[in-house]
Structure formats: structure tokens, C-alpha cells
Design a protein around this motif. Structure first.
Motif, mmCIF file in Angstrom:
data_model
loop_
_atom_site.group_PDB
_atom_site.id
_atom_site.type_symbol
_atom_site.label_atom_id
_atom_site.label_comp_id
_atom_site.label_asym_id
_atom_site.label_seq_id
_atom_site.Cartn_x
_atom_site.Cartn_y
_atom_site.Cartn_z
ATOM 1 N N ILE A 131 0.838 -1.206 0.000
ATOM 2 C CA ILE A 131 0.000 0.000 0.000
ATOM 3 C C ILE A 131 0.866 1.245 0.000
ATOM 4 C CG2 ILE A 131 -1.725 1.309 1.314
ATOM 5 C CD1 ILE A 131 -2.808 -1.500 2.238
ATOM 6 N N SER A 132 1.889 1.270 0.864
ATOM 7 C CA SER A 132 2.702 2.487 0.956
ATOM 8 C C SER A 132 3.637 2.641 -0.247
ATOM 9 C CB SER A 132 3.481 2.530 2.270
ATOM 10 O OG SER A 132 4.538 1.601 2.271
ATOM 11 N N ILE A 133 3.939 1.550 -0.945
ATOM 12 C CA ILE A 133 4.895 1.693 -2.057
ATOM 13 C C ILE A 133 4.282 2.483 -3.219
ATOM 14 C CG2 ILE A 133 4.471 -0.384 -3.459
ATOM 15 C CD1 ILE A 133 7.533 -0.791 -3.504
ATOM 16 N N VAL A 134 2.969 2.390 -3.401
ATOM 17 C CA VAL A 134 2.317 3.143 -4.485
ATOM 18 C C VAL A 134 2.478 4.643 -4.239
ATOM 19 C CG1 VAL A 134 0.148 3.598 -5.689
ATOM 20 C CG2 VAL A 134 0.712 1.267 -4.982
ATOM 21 N N ASN A 135 2.117 5.068 -3.031
ATOM 22 C CA ASN A 135 2.295 6.484 -2.673
ATOM 23 C C ASN A 135 3.753 6.902 -2.746
ATOM 24 O OD1 ASN A 135 -0.420 7.049 -2.140
ATOM 25 N ND2 ASN A 135 -0.247 6.112 -0.111
ATOM 26 N N SER A 136 4.623 6.039 -2.200
ATOM 27 C CA SER A 136 6.052 6.347 -2.180
ATOM 28 C C SER A 136 6.595 6.518 -3.592
ATOM 29 C CB SER A 136 6.831 5.240 -1.479
ATOM 30 O OG SER A 136 6.433 5.145 -0.135
ATOM 31 N N PHE A 137 6.168 5.615 -4.475
ATOM 32 C CA PHE A 137 6.643 5.679 -5.855
ATOM 33 C C PHE A 137 6.247 7.001 -6.503
ATOM 34 C CE2 PHE A 137 6.239 5.155 -10.408
ATOM 35 C CZ PHE A 137 7.436 4.541 -10.750
ATOM 36 N N LEU A 138 4.959 7.355 -6.357
ATOM 37 C CA LEU A 138 4.470 8.590 -6.989
ATOM 38 C C LEU A 138 5.116 9.828 -6.365
ATOM 39 C CD1 LEU A 138 0.723 7.564 -7.359
ATOM 40 C CD2 LEU A 138 2.476 7.603 -9.148
ATOM 41 N N ALA A 139 5.282 9.804 -5.033
ATOM 42 C CA ALA A 139 5.897 10.942 -4.341
ATOM 43 C C ALA A 139 7.364 11.096 -4.747
ATOM 44 C CB ALA A 139 5.777 10.767 -2.834
ATOM 45 N N ALA A 140 8.091 9.963 -4.778
ATOM 46 C CA ALA A 140 9.510 10.009 -5.151
ATOM 47 C C ALA A 140 9.661 10.504 -6.591
ATOM 48 C CB ALA A 140 10.138 8.625 -4.989
ATOM 49 N N GLN A 141 8.773 9.995 -7.459
ATOM 50 C CA GLN A 141 8.810 10.372 -8.874
ATOM 51 C C GLN A 141 8.571 11.876 -9.061
ATOM 52 O OE1 GLN A 141 5.610 8.735 -11.352
ATOM 53 N NE2 GLN A 141 7.181 7.870 -12.681
ATOM 54 N N SER A 142 7.551 12.399 -8.374
ATOM 55 C CA SER A 142 7.236 13.816 -8.580
ATOM 56 C C SER A 142 8.299 14.716 -7.940
ATOM 57 C CB SER A 142 5.809 14.138 -8.123
ATOM 58 O OG SER A 142 5.796 14.605 -6.806
ATOM 59 N N GLU A 143 8.832 14.287 -6.781
ATOM 60 C CA GLU A 143 9.912 15.087 -6.172
ATOM 61 C C GLU A 143 11.169 15.062 -7.044
ATOM 62 O OE1 GLU A 143 10.430 14.460 -1.930
ATOM 63 O OE2 GLU A 143 12.388 15.453 -1.975
ATOM 64 N N ALA A 144 11.449 13.891 -7.624
ATOM 65 C CA ALA A 144 12.613 13.774 -8.510
ATOM 66 C C ALA A 144 12.455 14.700 -9.721
ATOM 67 C CB ALA A 144 12.793 12.334 -8.962
ATOM 68 N N LYS A 145 11.232 14.728 -10.260
ATOM 69 C CA LYS A 145 10.947 15.576 -11.415
ATOM 70 C C LYS A 145 11.152 17.056 -11.060
ATOM 71 C CE LYS A 145 7.988 14.421 -15.159
ATOM 72 N NZ LYS A 145 6.893 13.463 -15.326
ATOM 73 N N ASN A 146 10.627 17.436 -9.881
ATOM 74 C CA ASN A 146 10.734 18.833 -9.438
ATOM 75 C C ASN A 146 12.174 19.249 -9.167
ATOM 76 O OD1 ASN A 146 8.078 19.662 -9.524
ATOM 77 N ND2 ASN A 146 7.617 18.828 -7.489
ATOM 78 N N VAL A 147 12.887 18.425 -8.386
ATOM 79 C CA VAL A 147 14.217 18.823 -7.933
ATOM 80 C C VAL A 147 15.281 18.542 -8.994
ATOM 81 C CG1 VAL A 147 15.921 18.603 -6.072
ATOM 82 C CG2 VAL A 147 13.491 18.396 -5.546
ATOM 83 N N PHE A 148 15.171 17.399 -9.678
ATOM 84 C CA PHE A 148 16.253 17.001 -10.587
ATOM 85 C C PHE A 148 15.841 17.025 -12.060
ATOM 86 C CE2 PHE A 148 16.820 14.620 -6.538
ATOM 87 C CZ PHE A 148 17.917 15.320 -6.079
ATOM 88 N N LYS A 149 14.619 17.496 -12.354
ATOM 89 C CA LYS A 149 14.117 17.631 -13.726
ATOM 90 C C LYS A 149 14.026 16.298 -14.474
ATOM 91 C CE LYS A 149 15.899 22.347 -14.238
ATOM 92 N NZ LYS A 149 17.181 22.480 -13.514
ATOM 93 N N ASP A 150 14.099 15.196 -13.746
ATOM 94 C CA ASP A 150 13.947 13.870 -14.343
ATOM 95 C C ASP A 150 13.286 12.990 -13.288
ATOM 96 O OD1 ASP A 150 14.444 11.108 -15.156
ATOM 97 O OD2 ASP A 150 15.871 11.922 -16.607
ATOM 98 N N GLY A 151 12.139 12.439 -13.614
ATOM 99 C CA GLY A 151 11.359 11.692 -12.633
ATOM 100 C C GLY A 151 11.792 10.243 -12.418
#
Ligand code: MV4
Length: 406
Positions: A134-154
Motif C-alpha cells: 500500500i505504501s509503495i504506491v504512494n512512495s513511488f508517486l511521491a519520489a517520482q514527482s519530487e525527482a521531477k521537481n528537484v532534478f528535472k527527471d522523474g
């Protein structure tokens, strides 16, 4: 006139209009006709494009060549290279994850907990820990969007989460012709929100044999990546003293002085000589490790108020000193600590024959140090250096959370 200094205004206080603006830095370099730029440890120091711009302007960038800088910026790639040459990595992804289903599938193979990390990340941004499907779905999406924001690549990848590891890094020095040496490790487990607070060399957990193994692993990785100039290879050390490569940094790091104290090697001087095309004049067998060095990062922050940045004018100022005690800083009485930049205002560094002596020297230096006018992390350091677990060397990356959070 070797020691003459020229100063050029590079713009207004906000970093994106000055220190982070490549065109302003290059202009300043052009008008002063410099041969080289040392990028320090923040700002543009790991910006591959900036290194390329310097090259195209015939200015030596004092750091890795663009290809080497690009290689260490790709965490999935460095993981893959490490694995291929037999450097231990943590069980996890072979490449970036396609979607959350792939993350779940892999998590089932390696077992929870797992950690999701940004493929082009570093320094803890974009990381999420997951304990179940259950938590991995949220974690995946959160990590992906933060990666996109901070490092310009999700792009994100996944590893087994190692509980309460030590964070230990090896300093390497590599010339432009394939010679690589290591200068031993730094123990960097005392950190808060991925900001190191205290660093020491050597690590109380690393034996001469383990140092040799980690050093050889770091050298092999730098070689496989065709890395040049100085760099740091980061490892986690688990409770059974197994080490695992996590990532590599292509810059000089804040904590470089403790390595200089125990090896006697001026790392910044090496950076400059390497950038000037000189061959490494040191051999691994001539590197010796003498005594123990500790650094406290003195930040303009209030440790009693959730480390809120503190700005203002420095009042009374007395940096501690004496044999083997050093305060590396740009501040002085009357200096204005600006809210625009990182809160690091000084590094209190001690060097003694043993860890016990170094701890005593640091306690004395912290007691003598006076920095009025702003809040600093000195009171926290005093508490850390009194803590029996710290004194016993029983530290891991959870130390501050465990003993020093409200
Ligand atoms: C980890 C980890 C545990 N397991 N990787 C932190 C900074 C970045 N360079 C890598 N980091 C970590 N990677 C695996 N497989 C633990 C850390 C870590 C950490 C993670 C979450 C919250 C706080 C942390 C503090 C230090 C290290």
C-alpha cells in the motif's frame, strides 16, 4: 604577482542572479582573465553544463571532466558499473523503474522495507521508504514527482532499505591519466535531514583491513567510470560491518579538512594540480593515516527552534585555536550573516593522536568558541560531545533522531 586579489561583483544577493548564473560567472572570469575556476562545493560545482561552458571558453574547470561528472550524476548507472566490477551494492533495481507495479514486483523479490531513490538525485532528495504494497504506491508517486521537481527527471529506482546504517565515504584522488589513490574514509553518520553535522576520520567502525577493502572498491569504481580530479565514494555500513556502495560525489566536500589532517594531503591543491594537467605525485603505499580528526559544522541555525536559519550581525567573535585546532570561516565581528545562502558559517576542526584526545580537544574548543549576535549549532555540538553513545563511537545515521529530537 601571485597573491594579488581582484574582486568582481557578480550580481545581486539571490544566488540564481549571481552564484548560479553561469553567464555572470563566466563574465567575471573573462574580465579578470583567469585560467581556471574553482567551483567550491555548492552552486555550480556539479553542473555538467557549466563545466562544458568553461571548457568552451578555454577556462579550466577545477573538477571532473564533463563526461566523468555526467557519469557520477547517474545513480542507476554508477550502481550498475559498481555491480559489474564486483563492488558490493544493495539488492535492488537493475535500471530505473517503469511504474509502481514494477516497484511492487521487485519489493516482493527483495523483501520490505525498501527505499525509492531518484536516479539522478543525491543528498537524500526524492527518497521514500516503503514498508508494504500500500505504501509503495504512494512512495513511488511521491519520489517520482519530487525527482521531477528537484532534478528535472522523474526516474526512480529501488533498493532494500538498510536499517540504521553508518554513512561512510572514501576520498579518492584521480589524475587525468588513469592514476587513482584513496585517502581513507570519513564517518559521516551524525546528520540531520541529510545535512551532515559532525564528521570524523578515521571511522571508529573501520579497521585497517576494512579500510583497504573499501579503498580498493572506491579506486576500482573511479577507474571503471574513467573519473578524474577528486571525488567521494559513499557507502553504507550495516550492523555486521558489510559495506555497500550507494553513490558518488564529483566535487570537493565540506568535510575534506579532516582527511587532510590525518593524511597531510592538501586536497584542494591536488584538485588544482590535476586540473592543470599534472600527474599524480602520490602513491597509495605512501599514504599514511595519522591520529584522529573531527569537524563540527557551525551553522547559523537555532537548534532549539527546529534549526530555524538565524541571520544578523556577528557580535563578539572568538574562534577557538591552539595546536591542532582550526576554525575555517569567513566571518568576523561585524559580519552580516545573510539569509540568502546556506547556513554554514564555519567549520571547527581538531586533530589529535587518538579519538579520545580529539573528543576532549573538541569539547574544550566548543567551550571556548564565542559567536554572538546569531544562534548557532554550538549548543547541539556540546551536547553531542557529552553523549556516552557518541563518546563510545556507537553512532549511525539515526543518532540525532534517536537522542536529540523533541
Ligand atoms: C539508503 C539508506 C538505507 N538503505 N539506502 C541518505 C542519503 C543518500 N545519499 C542515501 N541515503 C540513504 N540511503 C538504502 N538502501 C539510508 C540512507 C539514509 C537515510 C534515509 C532516510 C532517512 C534518513 C537517512 C539518513 C542517512 C542515510
Amino acid at each position: 604577482m601571485p597573491y594579488e586579489t581582484e574582486t568582481v561583483c557578480i550580481g545581486p544577493a539571490p544566488a540564481n542572479k549571481s552564484y548560479l548564473d553561469m553567464s555572470r560567472i563566466i563574465s567575471a572570469a573573462e574580465v579578470t582573465d583567469v585560467e581556471a575556476i574553482h567551483p567550491g562545493y555548492g552552486f555550480l560545482s556539479e553542473n555538467v553544463h557549466f563545466a562544458e561552458v568553461c571548457e568552451s571558453c578555454n577556462i579550466a574547470f577545477i573538477g571532473p571532466r564533463p563526461e566523468a561528472a555526467r557519469a557520477v550524476g547517474n545513480k542507476v548507472k554508477t550502481r550498475e558499473v559498481a555491480k559489474s566490477i564486483g563492488v558490493p551494492v544493495i539488492p535492488g533495481s537493475e535500471s530505473s523503474l517503469k511504474d509502481e507495479n514494477e516497484a511492487i514486483k521487485l519489493a516482493h523479490q527483495i523483501g520490505y522495507p525498501v527505499i525509492l531513490k531518484a536516479s539522478f538525485g543525491g543528498g537524500g532528495h526524492g527518497m521514500r521508504i516503503a514498508h508494504n504494497d500500500i505504501s509503495i504506491v504512494n512512495s513511488f508517486l511521491a519520489a517520482q514527482s519530487e525527482a521531477k521537481n528537484v532534478f528535472k527527471d522523474g526516474a526512480v529506482y529501488l533498493e532494500k532499505f538498510i536499517e540504521e546504517p553508518r554513512h561512510i565515504e572514501i576520498q579518492i584522488v584521480a589524475d587525468n591519466y588513469g592514476s587513482v589513490i584513496h585517502l581513507g574514509e570519513r564517518e559521516c553518520s551524525i546528520q540531520r535531514r541529510h545535512q551532515k553535522i559532525v564528521e570524523e576520520a578515521p571511522s571508529p567502525a573501520v579497521s585497517p583491513d576494512l579500510r583497504k577493502k573499501m579503498g580498493q572498491a572506491a579506486i576500482a569504481l573511479a577507474g571503471a567510470l574513467n573519473y578524474n580530479n577528486v571525488g567521494t565514494v559513499e557507502f553504507l555500513l550495516d550492523k555486521n560491518n558489510n559495506f555497500y556502495f550507494i553513490e558518488m560525489n564529483g566535487r570537493i566536500q565540506v568535510e575534506h579538512p579532516i582527511t587532510e589532517m590525518v593524511t597531510g594531503v592538501d586536497i584542494v591543491k591536488k584538485q588544482i594540480k590535476i586540473a592543470a594537467g599534472m600527474k599524480l605525485d602520490l602513491k597509495q603505499e605512501n599514504i599514511t593515516f595519522n591520529g584522529h580528526s573531527i569537524e563540527c559544522r557551525i551553522n547559523a541555525e537555532d537548534p532549539m527552534d527546529d534549526f530555524r536559519p538565524s541571520s544578523g550581525t556577528i557580535g563578539r567573535y572568538y574562534p577557538a585555536g591552539g595546536l591542532g585546532v582550526r576554525f575555517d570561516s569567513h566571518i568576523y565581528q561585524g559580519y552580516q550573516v545573510s539569509p540568502y545562502y546556506d547556513s554554514l558559517i564555519g567549520k571547527l576542526i581538531v586533530h589529535r593522536n587518538s579519538r579520545d584526545e580529539a573528543i576532549k580537544a573538541m569539547q574544550r574548543a566548543l567551550a571556548e568558541c564565542i559567536i554572538d549576535g546569531i544562534k548557532t549549532t554550538i549548543p547541539l555540538h556540546k551536547a553531542i560531545f557529552k553523549h556516552t553513545k557518541f563518546i563510545d563511537g556507537q553512532i549511525d545515521t539515526n543518532f540525532l533522531n534517536r537522542y536529540f529530537s523533541k
